[in-house]
Design an enzyme around this catalytic site. Structure first.
Site, short mmCIF file in Angstrom:
data_model
loop_
_atom_site.label_atom_id
_atom_site.label_comp_id
_atom_site.label_asym_id
_atom_site.label_seq_id
_atom_site.Cartn_x
_atom_site.Cartn_y
_atom_site.Cartn_z
N SER A 82 2.22 -44.32 -11.91
CA SER A 82 1.12 -44.07 -12.84
C SER A 82 0.15 -45.24 -12.76
O SER A 82 0.55 -46.38 -12.58
CB SER A 82 1.67 -43.95 -14.26
OG SER A 82 0.66 -44.24 -15.20
N LYS B 227 6.37 -46.03 -14.82
CA LYS B 227 6.53 -44.63 -14.44
C LYS B 227 6.87 -44.41 -12.97
O LYS B 227 6.38 -45.10 -12.09
CB LYS B 227 5.22 -43.86 -14.72
CG LYS B 227 4.92 -43.62 -16.18
CD LYS B 227 5.95 -42.76 -16.91
CE LYS B 227 5.96 -41.32 -16.47
NZ LYS B 227 4.71 -40.63 -16.87
N GLU C 281 6.21 -31.20 -8.43
CA GLU C 281 5.20 -30.65 -9.34
C GLU C 281 4.10 -29.93 -8.56
O GLU C 281 3.64 -28.85 -8.95
CB GLU C 281 4.57 -31.76 -10.19
CG GLU C 281 5.51 -32.30 -11.25
CD GLU C 281 4.95 -33.52 -11.96
OE1 GLU C 281 5.08 -33.60 -13.17
OE2 GLU C 281 4.37 -34.41 -11.30
#
Ligand code: ARG
Length: 468
Positions: free
Chosen positions: A285, A291, A298
């Site tokens: 991130s 993160k 995804e």
């Protein structure tokens, strides 16, 4: 208003036109930006067609040889990236034909004898999709092999099996992984079946009514290794079923990939913590330093939308079309190309992703201990002692309620206490209350016992050519 030119049309089909085509019309109708992808197949089809024309005496052998030589040169030029595609020549068919005629003169103008772009584009598309079906099959087999390797590596590892995303019954991780091998096998079978309907030779339908010239369609089919020729010239030029079917095959593949992607996303959360995707296959991130995000699964899941969109788009394009060819059909290619590119890229990266995913067997084992997952085994135990299943279900349900009150697992209850619920319960009950006992009791064909899973895996490995 822009001044209209009144120079006559210089199109290959321009004979009856007094005016040149509007620039906006050329821009709106050109397909060369995307159908250039078909060039190899367009040339392959034209070569077979020219050979047939010569055999039938419709062109001379010298004309045929000039055509073959010209097409060979054009193909090499396109391969090298030197060919200049012209939007004013609309599509791949006319770009190549024009280049041929410029190059070899009069003989080039005979290539389109007994042929229309309506059957030509159908031919090109089928030749292309035949190869793509084979490429997809190889990619699917690769994904299956990645699953089989992980299943072999983790043989014996237990995990919770889920229904409704609630822990249901203990299973082997390998059983779960091999479920995907089955899904992708059906995808391969479906593609093989679809390929049978792609593999039919349309050339000779001409514009839509066939031709008055003495062609030999069977010879062209044999030359291009088609299994058969199409039976009705009107059906042929208006038919895109083979493209729609391919799109459906692509859709189910992508939907299967998407389900896998969803599981990888879930399993790599702190909450599940069943799997760890390698750093090289995750991203971070830009704001939250801690993160590590599963962007690849995804994206695979997300791309399902566009693959589904492609199928819907082409179904709608074909929906209201009267027979036979209508220019609407030109809308087929972009959808199919995009779906193919998307699914092929998704398959390729899925195989890599699986190789770089670590399944946390200890976490899986720990999650299998809780949640009364051997409750069905206890019911089956009572059934083996002749209690009708519905009654057994009730007995076990009451035992589960007690465990919930006490915040303990089934196997934590003392025998004497279990026996208060049913006199049929004896000391050997604890064999079925363990996770391993539960798994290994599922000996039914297709069940999760180690024995069955090992058999299945061995068969899968043999089929996929993996040495075990
Ligand atoms: N580019 C066209 C297509 O993809 C080829 C066939 C055009 N035929 C015609 N009569 N305009 O459908």
């Amino acid at each position: 208003m822009a001044a209209e030119t009144n120079r006559p049309s210089d199109k290959m089909w321009g004979g009856r036109f007094a005016e040149a085509t509007a620039a906006s019309v050329e821009a709106f109708s050109a397909s060369i930006q995307y159908d250039a992808r078909l060039y190899r197949y367009d040339i392959m089809g034209s070569m077979a067609h020219a050979r047939m024309l010569a055999r039938q005496g419709l062109i001379t052998n010298e004309e045929r040889d000039a055509i073959l030589r010209g097409l060979t040169e054009i193909e090499a030029e396109i391969d090298r990236g030197e060919f200049v595609f012209k939007p004013e020549l609309e599509d791949i068919h006319m770009n190549i034909e024009k280049a041929l005629t410029d190059r070899i003169g009069a003989a080039g103008a005979k290539l389109h004898t007994a042929r229309s772009r309506n059957d030509q584009v159908n031919l090109d598309f089928r030749l292309y999709l035949r190869d793509e079906a084979d490429a997809l099959d190889a990619l699917l087999a690769n994904v299956q092999r990645a699953f089989a390797r992980q299943a072999r590596k983790h043989l014996g590892a237990v995990m919770p099996g889920y229904t409704h995303l609630q822990r249901a019954q203990p299973v082997l991780l390998s059983h779960h992984l091999l479920a995907y091998v089955e899904m992708f096998q059906r995808d391969r079978d479906r593609l093989t079946d679809c390929r049978r309907r792609i593999d039919i030779m349309p050339l000779g339908a001409a514009a839509m009514a066939g031709t008055g010239l003495p062609i030999d369609r069977h010879w062209v089919a044999a030359e291009l290794k088609f299994a058969a020729i199409t039976a009705n010239s009107m059906d042929t030029t208006g038919d895109r079923d083979f493209a729609l079917e391919t799109l459906f095959c692509l859709n189910l593949i992508q939907v299967h990939l998407s389900r896998l992607a969803e599981e990888l996303v879930l399993w790599s959360t702190k909450e599940f913590d069943f799997a760890r995707i390698g750093d090289r296959y995750c991203t971070g991130s830009s704001i939250m330093p801690q993160k590590k995000n599963p962007d690849i699964p995804e994206l695979i899941r997300g791309k399902t939308g566009r693959v589904t969109g492609a199928l819907m788009a082409l179904l709608m394009t074909v929906k209201g079309l009267p027979l036979t060819y209508n220019r609407d059909l030109q809308e087929d290619k972009e959808q199919v190309f995009d779906a193919l590119d998307t699914v092929k890229a998704s398959l390729a990266i899925t195989a890599e992703l699986l190789d770089h995913t670590e399944f946390k067997t200890e976490r899986l084992r720990a999650a299998t201990g809780g949640g009364f997952m051997t409750a069905t085994d206890l019911a089956d135990y009572l059934v083996r002692r002749n209690l009708p299943f519905r009654q057994a279900h009730g007995v076990v349900g009451r035992i589960v309620a007690l465990c919930q009150d006490r915040d303990c697992e089934l196997a934590d209850l003392p025998l004497a206490e279990l026996q208060q619920f049913s006199a049929l319960i004896e000391a050997d009950v604890f064999d079925v209350l363990t996770v391993e006992g539960s798994v290994d009791s599922r000996l039914s064909a297709g069940g999760t016992s180690r024995v069955r899973v090992e058999e299945t895996l061995a068969g899968v490995e043999r089929f996929l050519g993996i040495p075990s």
